[in-house]
Scaffold this motif. Structure first.
Motif, PDB file in Angstrom:
ATOM      1  N   GLN A   1       1.031  -1.448   0.048  1.00  0.00           N
ATOM      2  CA  GLN A   1       0.046  -0.033  -0.017  1.00  0.00           C
ATOM      3  C   GLN A   1       0.812   1.449  -0.049  1.00  0.00           C
ATOM      4  OE1 GLN A   1      -2.510   0.462   3.571  1.00  0.00           O
ATOM      5  NE2 GLN A   1      -3.827   2.073   2.550  1.00  0.00           N
ATOM      6  N   ILE A   2       2.010   1.449   0.742  1.00  0.00           N
ATOM      7  CA  ILE A   2       2.755   2.348   0.797  1.00  0.00           C
ATOM      8  C   ILE A   2       3.463   2.681  -0.472  1.00  0.00           C
ATOM      9  CG2 ILE A   2       5.016   3.370   1.811  1.00  0.00           C
ATOM     10  CD1 ILE A   2       4.065   2.098   4.659  1.00  0.00           C
ATOM     11  N   LYS A   3       4.000   1.591  -1.118  1.00  0.00           N
ATOM     12  CA  LYS A   3       4.718   1.697  -2.297  1.00  0.00           C
ATOM     13  C   LYS A   3       3.647   2.186  -3.284  1.00  0.00           C
ATOM     14  CE  LYS A   3       6.847  -1.237  -6.039  1.00  0.00           C
ATOM     15  NZ  LYS A   3       5.848  -0.809  -7.014  1.00  0.00           N
ATOM     16  N   GLU A   4       2.494   1.741  -3.709  1.00  0.00           N
ATOM     17  CA  GLU A   4       1.583   2.211  -4.292  1.00  0.00           C
ATOM     18  C   GLU A   4       1.110   3.856  -4.125  1.00  0.00           C
ATOM     19  OE1 GLU A   4      -1.758  -0.539  -4.273  1.00  0.00           O
ATOM     20  OE2 GLU A   4      -0.980  -2.200  -5.169  1.00  0.00           O
ATOM     21  N   ALA A   5       1.094   4.206  -2.841  1.00  0.00           N
ATOM     22  CA  ALA A   5       0.924   5.745  -2.447  1.00  0.00           C
ATOM     23  C   ALA A   5       2.163   6.521  -2.814  1.00  0.00           C
ATOM     24  CB  ALA A   5       0.383   5.821  -0.999  1.00  0.00           C
TER      25      ALA A   5
ATOM     26  N   ILE B   1      12.424   2.485  -5.333  1.00  0.00           N
ATOM     27  CA  ILE B   1      11.939   1.125  -4.782  1.00  0.00           C
ATOM     28  C   ILE B   1      12.301   0.077  -5.529  1.00  0.00           C
ATOM     29  CG2 ILE B   1      10.072  -0.294  -3.759  1.00  0.00           C
ATOM     30  CD1 ILE B   1       9.065   2.121  -2.688  1.00  0.00           C
ATOM     31  N   GLU B   2      11.817   0.364  -6.996  1.00  0.00           N
ATOM     32  CA  GLU B   2      11.863  -0.732  -8.228  1.00  0.00           C
ATOM     33  C   GLU B   2      13.321  -0.847  -8.487  1.00  0.00           C
ATOM     34  OE1 GLU B   2       9.995  -2.747  -9.294  1.00  0.00           O
ATOM     35  OE2 GLU B   2       7.935  -2.089  -8.374  1.00  0.00           O
ATOM     36  N   ALA B   3      14.196   0.212  -8.520  1.00  0.00           N
ATOM     37  CA  ALA B   3      15.403   0.028  -9.104  1.00  0.00           C
ATOM     38  C   ALA B   3      16.268  -1.038  -8.047  1.00  0.00           C
ATOM     39  CB  ALA B   3      16.017   1.532  -8.959  1.00  0.00           C
TER      40      ALA B   3
ATOM     41  N   GLU C   1      14.718 -14.100  -0.589  1.00  0.00           N
ATOM     42  CA  GLU C   1      14.086 -12.910  -0.932  1.00  0.00           C
ATOM     43  C   GLU C   1      13.104 -12.549   0.297  1.00  0.00           C
ATOM     44  OE1 GLU C   1      14.443 -10.744  -3.980  1.00  0.00           O
ATOM     45  OE2 GLU C   1      16.410 -11.654  -3.444  1.00  0.00           O
ATOM     46  N   VAL C   2      12.771 -13.485   1.168  1.00  0.00           N
ATOM     47  CA  VAL C   2      11.818 -13.161   2.179  1.00  0.00           C
ATOM     48  C   VAL C   2      12.317 -11.741   2.669  1.00  0.00           C
ATOM     49  CG1 VAL C   2      10.645 -13.758   4.028  1.00  0.00           C
ATOM     50  CG2 VAL C   2      11.023 -15.386   2.322  1.00  0.00           C
ATOM     51  N   GLY C   3      11.224 -10.664   2.845  1.00  0.00           N
ATOM     52  CA  GLY C   3      11.650  -9.498   3.589  1.00  0.00           C
ATOM     53  C   GLY C   3      12.303  -8.491   2.731  1.00  0.00           C
ATOM     54  N   VAL C   4      12.696  -8.902   1.686  1.00  0.00           N
ATOM     55  CA  VAL C   4      13.409  -7.900   0.739  1.00  0.00           C
ATOM     56  C   VAL C   4      12.710  -6.666   0.382  1.00  0.00           C
ATOM     57  CG1 VAL C   4      14.499  -7.363  -1.441  1.00  0.00           C
ATOM     58  CG2 VAL C   4      15.119  -9.414  -0.132  1.00  0.00           C
ATOM     59  N   ARG C   5      11.299  -7.097  -0.174  1.00  0.00           N
ATOM     60  CA  ARG C   5      10.413  -6.121  -0.384  1.00  0.00           C
ATOM     61  C   ARG C   5      10.070  -4.920   0.563  1.00  0.00           C
ATOM     62  NH1 ARG C   5       6.998  -4.662  -4.801  1.00  0.00           N
ATOM     63  NH2 ARG C   5       7.521  -6.526  -5.905  1.00  0.00           N
ATOM     64  N   GLU C   6       9.579  -5.874   1.648  1.00  0.00           N
ATOM     65  CA  GLU C   6       9.137  -4.835   2.896  1.00  0.00           C
ATOM     66  C   GLU C   6      10.388  -4.113   3.226  1.00  0.00           C
ATOM     67  OE1 GLU C   6       6.648  -8.324   2.165  1.00  0.00           O
ATOM     68  OE2 GLU C   6       8.977  -8.147   2.323  1.00  0.00           O
TER      69      GLU C   6
ATOM     70  N   VAL D   1      11.016  -1.004   1.053  1.00  0.00           N
ATOM     71  CA  VAL D   1       9.839  -0.008   0.959  1.00  0.00           C
ATOM     72  C   VAL D   1       9.846   0.883   2.488  1.00  0.00           C
ATOM     73  CG1 VAL D   1       7.158   0.220   1.315  1.00  0.00           C
ATOM     74  CG2 VAL D   1       7.918  -1.388  -0.336  1.00  0.00           C
ATOM     75  N   PHE D   2      10.197   0.117   3.477  1.00  0.00           N
ATOM     76  CA  PHE D   2      10.303   0.934   4.581  1.00  0.00           C
ATOM     77  C   PHE D   2      11.426   1.843   4.738  1.00  0.00           C
ATOM     78  CE2 PHE D   2       7.250  -2.475   6.065  1.00  0.00           C
ATOM     79  CZ  PHE D   2       6.215  -1.855   6.547  1.00  0.00           C
ATOM     80  N   ALA D   3      12.442   1.534   4.408  1.00  0.00           N
ATOM     81  CA  ALA D   3      13.794   2.173   4.435  1.00  0.00           C
ATOM     82  C   ALA D   3      13.935   3.369   3.171  1.00  0.00           C
ATOM     83  CB  ALA D   3      14.912   1.132   4.205  1.00  0.00           C
ATOM     84  N   VAL D   4      13.318   3.109   2.190  1.00  0.00           N
ATOM     85  CA  VAL D   4      13.663   3.864   1.052  1.00  0.00           C
ATOM     86  C   VAL D   4      12.458   4.738   0.889  1.00  0.00           C
ATOM     87  CG1 VAL D   4      14.173   4.041  -1.479  1.00  0.00           C
ATOM     88  CG2 VAL D   4      15.486   2.508  -0.229  1.00  0.00           C
ATOM     89  N   GLY D   5      11.220   3.958   0.853  1.00  0.00           N
ATOM     90  CA  GLY D   5      10.025   4.632   0.769  1.00  0.00           C
ATOM     91  C   GLY D   5       9.462   5.399   1.872  1.00  0.00           C
TER      92      GLY D   5
END
Length: 531
Positions: free
Chosen positions: A15-19, A28-30, A77-82, A85-89
């Motif tokens: 949700q944070i990423k999309e907002a 984030i995508e990079a 890869e578990v936890g990478v996206r989260e 998002v929290f560190a960069v987003g």
């Protein structure tokens, strides 16, 4: 953290990423697309996040999370996206020399760096008016308890749960709790500096506790700063006039602490860069907005309680942060609700000091008609010229004039003892005084101008209408040790009524409003009401 909570963390991260702003999404995508070139900090933080999402404490207790199924991320890869998002987003920045240090967050957060650089000057102005609530003689060795910011002339706002750490109810007001030594009150100051790398301070003593919302109300409290203190450049922050839109980029300014409640301290270190107890700026987006509160995605910890939520683009306050659920959401009191609370705090201040809570006793040397604090702490002396000392049960009040002290009566009054015609000005002043005297009672919902009811029928006599959640017989109140509401204030009748939906929502309670008669009811003159 329950297994269902781990799913919620992942959902909130999405949700944070999309907002996020398109530039932030690109950052984030990079990182997500470069598995072999990820920075060392990400690998370390990912391990802590993986422990969170896999619920390892539950595994140790014999509870196994669901197995990784088809389409799920591989183990490495578990936890990478989260984590990304929290560190960069939603990065957290350090404040140095009154400015946001744009190099203090992750270098990968380029989108946020660009946005903050565009609003550097306006954000610097906001930073001046946010301070740390420092305490001494406290019950433990904590140097501070939360964050506060200037909301009005000499007035700062924080959370109720923060104020309750050093404040307690006393009569019609509040006083400072006794400190660790059990003899003297806890000392409270607001330090508007406390920056990383700066040993200086900009402390302003808290003179009194103006108002703390009841437990059934919003998480809000107001503190009065010492009048002798200078607040150069520290102006009241501007509050937004409109509800913030979803996805609005915002910043929470406060003093995050090393929070023992955080499930993984190593993860907290990575998210907050190992800097605690100092002024920080956490950025994110509005995730939801309602009438009374808003939800945002900024990273917060204990110590952020009382922080302003700032619209980065305008520099206006859109909320008062009061709660954070780790990696799930953070909540804030909305500005409309905050404005209603501020109106009550202003009304209390307008009566000259019954809400004073600090021991500022002086000798009573007043002239005729003057009320001053007595030589005994917690007493007030009236010189009329007869001198009468009234004990206030531990409240030490500041000097104020007798004209500002409301006259109240708690028993039945014959009509002849209520002062003649009541005009708009007299009614408005009675409402102000009533709010000062009764605002801290948990059973009082609203105080407003209106008309008196007699035998179930409305009359044309203007009155101070006190709305309560439930009407209780005077004898029942007395048996519970609860002081009955006054029957008149300053010669104006008090009419007690059950709170309406509008009262509970804080609508239509303006001090200067005309007393209004419902359109379906006509004032009784020579006969019963027509409905």
């Amino acid at each position: 953290m329950a297994i269902s909570d781990s799913t919620r963390v992942s959902a909130v991260a999405q949700q944070i990423k999309e907002a996020s702003d398109p530039d932030v999404q690109a950052d984030i995508e990079a990182l997500l697309k470069q598995p072999k070139e990820r920075p060392a900090w990400l690998r370390e933080a990912q391990q802590a996040m993986k422990r969170r999402l896999r619920n390892e404490p539950a595994i140790e207790a014999g509870i196994r999370p669901a197995a990784v199924g088809e389409g799920a991320a591989p183990s490495d890869e578990v936890g990478v996206r989260e984590t990304i998002v929290f560190a960069v987003g939603t990065p957290v920045y350090v404040v140095r020399d009154g400015r946001i240090d744009l190099d203090s967050a992750r270098a990968e957060a380029k989108g946020w760096r660009k946005l903050l650089a565009q609003h550097d000057a306006s954000m610097a102005s906001v930073l001046l008016s946010v301070g740390r609530i420092d305490v001494d003689n406290f019950i433990d060795d904590s140097p501070y308890v939360g964050t506060a910011w200037v909301i009005d002339d000499g007035l700062v706002v924080t959370n109720r749960h923060v104020a309750n750490l050093f404040a307690e109810a006393s009569g019609v007001g509040f006083k400072f709790r006794l400190g660790f030594d059990a003899r003297t009150p806890i000392g409270v100051k607001v330090d508007f500096l406390e920056e990383l790398g700066n040993d200086g301070s900009a402390e302003v003593p808290v003179e009194r506790i103006v108002w703390v919302a009841p437990e059934t109300g919003p998480d809000v409290a107001f503190l009065k700063l010492a009048q002798a203190s200078t607040l150069v450049g520290r102006k009241a922050l501007v509050r937004a006039t409109e509800t913030p839109r979803p996805k609005l980029p915002v910043a929470v300014i406060g003093y995050p602490a090393r929070d023992s409640r955080f499930s993984d301290r190593a993860l907290a270190e990575k998210i907050f860069g190992g800097v605690f107890d100092k002024k920080r700026v956490a950025v994110g987006q509005i995730l939801g907005a309602g009438a009374d509160e808003i939800t945002h995605g900024c990273s917060t910890l204990g110590g952020n309680s009382g922080s302003p939520v700032i619209d980065i683009g305008s520099g206006e306050v859109v909320g008062l942060h009061y709660r954070g659920i780790e990696f799930v959401e953070s909540d804030a009191v909305s500005v409309p609700m905050l404005n209603r609370c501020l109106e009550r705090a202003r009304a209390i201040q307008g009566v000259g000091g019954l809400a004073v809570s600090k021991d500022e006793s002086q000798d009573a040397r007043g002239s005729d008609g003057v009320v001053q604090v007595g030589s005994t702490p917690g007493s007030v002396t009236f010189t009329i010229p007869l001198r009468i000392t009234v004990e206030l049960g531990g409240i030490a009040a500041s000097p104020f004039t007798a004209a500002a002290l409301p006259t109240i009566a708690s028993g039945a009054l014959p009509a002849s003892e209520v002062g003649g015609p009541v005009d708009k000005q007299k009614l408005a002043q009675a409402v102000v005084n009533a709010r000062a005297l009764l605002a801290n009672r948990a059973d009082v919902v609203a105080i407003k101008p209106g008309y008196r009811f007699a035998d179930g029928a409305i009359t044309d006599e203007k009155a101070v209408v006190v709305s309560v959640r439930r009407k209780i017989e005077r004898s029942s109140l007395e048996s519970r040790g609860v002081l009955a509401l006054p029957t008149q204030i300053d010669g104006v009748r008090v009419d007690v009524a059950v709170a309406t939906t509008a009262d509970l929502c804080g609508e239509g309670t303006g001090i200067g409003e005309e007393a209004r008669v419902p359109s379906c009811i006509q004032p009784m003159r020579n006969g019963p009401t027509c409905r």
